[in-house]
Enzyme design. Structure first.
Site, PDB file in Angstrom:
ATOM      1  N   ASP A   8       0.715  -1.334  -0.109  1.00 12.14           N
ATOM      2  CA  ASP A   8       0.050   0.030   0.018  1.00 12.14           C
ATOM      3  C   ASP A   8       0.980   1.180   0.120  1.00 12.14           C
ATOM      4  O   ASP A   8       0.417   2.189   0.737  1.00 12.14           O
ATOM      5  CB  ASP A   8      -1.132  -0.025   1.205  1.00 12.14           C
ATOM      6  CG  ASP A   8      -1.974  -1.201   1.208  1.00 12.14           C
ATOM      7  OD1 ASP A   8      -1.979  -1.834   0.292  1.00 12.14           O
ATOM      8  OD2 ASP A   8      -2.916  -1.169   2.068  1.00 12.14           O
ATOM      9  N   HIS A  48     -10.687   0.892  -2.861  1.00  9.27           N
ATOM     10  CA  HIS A  48     -12.313   0.823  -2.392  1.00  9.27           C
ATOM     11  C   HIS A  48     -13.133   1.601  -3.297  1.00  9.27           C
ATOM     12  O   HIS A  48     -12.929   2.459  -3.902  1.00  9.27           O
ATOM     13  CB  HIS A  48     -12.124   1.802  -1.048  1.00  9.27           C
ATOM     14  CG  HIS A  48     -11.719   1.183   0.082  1.00  9.27           C
ATOM     15  ND1 HIS A  48     -11.464  -0.175   0.656  1.00  9.27           N
ATOM     16  CD2 HIS A  48     -10.411   1.569   1.009  1.00  9.27           C
ATOM     17  CE1 HIS A  48     -10.450  -0.328   1.613  1.00  9.27           C
ATOM     18  NE2 HIS A  48      -9.994   0.674   1.928  1.00  9.27           N
ATOM     19  N   LYS A 106      -7.155  -4.996  -2.580  1.00 11.15           N
ATOM     20  CA  LYS A 106      -7.937  -5.438  -1.434  1.00 11.15           C
ATOM     21  C   LYS A 106      -8.972  -4.195  -1.287  1.00 11.15           C
ATOM     22  O   LYS A 106      -8.598  -3.197  -1.522  1.00 11.15           O
ATOM     23  CB  LYS A 106      -6.940  -5.818  -0.354  1.00 11.15           C
ATOM     24  CG  LYS A 106      -6.216  -4.895   0.076  1.00 11.15           C
ATOM     25  CD  LYS A 106      -5.176  -5.174   1.153  1.00 11.15           C
ATOM     26  CE  LYS A 106      -4.315  -4.070   1.270  1.00 11.15           C
ATOM     27  NZ  LYS A 106      -4.961  -2.950   2.229  1.00 11.15           N
ATOM     28  N   CYS A 151      -2.043  -2.689   7.680  1.00 10.67           N
ATOM     29  CA  CYS A 151      -1.956  -3.341   6.713  1.00 10.67           C
ATOM     30  C   CYS A 151      -0.800  -4.217   6.623  1.00 10.67           C
ATOM     31  O   CYS A 151      -0.745  -5.568   6.318  1.00 10.67           O
ATOM     32  CB  CYS A 151      -2.244  -2.687   5.184  1.00 10.67           C
ATOM     33  SG  CYS A 151      -4.015  -2.189   5.256  1.00 10.67           S
TER      34      CYS A 151
END
Ligand code: VGL
Ligand code: ZN
Length: 206
Positions: A8, A48, A106, A151
């Site tokens: 990320d 997202h 994700k 994460c």
């Protein structure tokens, strides 16, 4: 075989971003240098849909960093971040991407959050990362990126459970909350993971 997993490193998690991790930008140079030391480099990307259930804005009367529930689990509510195809969801322009062979996204299901790169927080869906790594004969997983206490940590815990020898680069991650990170590091070492410094790898590889 060993692999580097970059978690990320996206604009929204860097200073100026929607969910900025303090000093998150400081790790990028190290992450870039580390890549040359690994025969396989893969990355995760928080991704997202708009209105995701982990966003405080999706819960009437709630503010970021308050808590609620989502998908039957306790949930920290976040500022809107890493919205699919937004600038904030892009990898940092300072991150070297050429060596990254695969990206695992994700957080795509609006009804559940996903901290680990392997599964969502309810372990309902598998991203395919474990099978990919196993298919590439990876037994040792080295993890860097953001955020250390979320994460990165949850990815490391799942990696251990999946049987990977797991290492977290302490100097190539930064947490949202320092205290939370100390607790997560303890959980990782208790499960057999190792918290290491990038120098341990860079000195022998370059
Ligand atoms: C993350 C909070 C929400 C992370 C992602 O990448 O650590 N944290 N979404
Ligand atoms: Zn997220």
């Amino acid at each position: 075989m060993k692999a580097l997993l970059i978690v990320d490193i996206q604009n929204d998690f860097l200073p100026g971003g929607a969910l900025a991790v303090p000093a998150g930008d400081e790790i990028i140079e190290t992450v870039n240098a580390l890549q040359a030391c690994f025969p396989l480099v893969v990355a995760t990307q928080d991704w997202h849909p708009e209105g995701h259930g982990s966003f405080a804005s999706a819960h009437a009367g709630k503010k970021p960093f308050e808590t609620s529930t989502l998908g039957g689990l306790d949930q920290v509510l976040w500022p809107d971040h890493c919205v699919q195809s937004s600038k904030g969801a892009d990898f940092s322009g300072a991150l070297s991407q050429n060596a990254i062979e695969a990206v695992f996204r994700k957080g795509t299901d609006p009804g559940i959050d996903s901290y680990s790169g392997f599964f969502d927080n309810g372990k309902l869906k598998d991203t395919g990362l474990a099978a990919y790594l196993k298919g590439r004969n990876i037994s040792q997983l080295f993890i860097a990126g953001l955020a250390g206490d979320f994460c990165v940590a949850y990815t490391a815990l799942d990696a251990l459970e999946l049987g990977f020898r797991t290492y977290v680069f302490e100097d190539a991650t930064r947490p949202i909350d320092a205290e939370g990170f100390e607790k997560m590091k303890k959980a990782i070492t208790e499960k057999g993971g190792k918290i290491i410094h990038s120098a341990a790898i860079l000195q022998t590889c370059q």
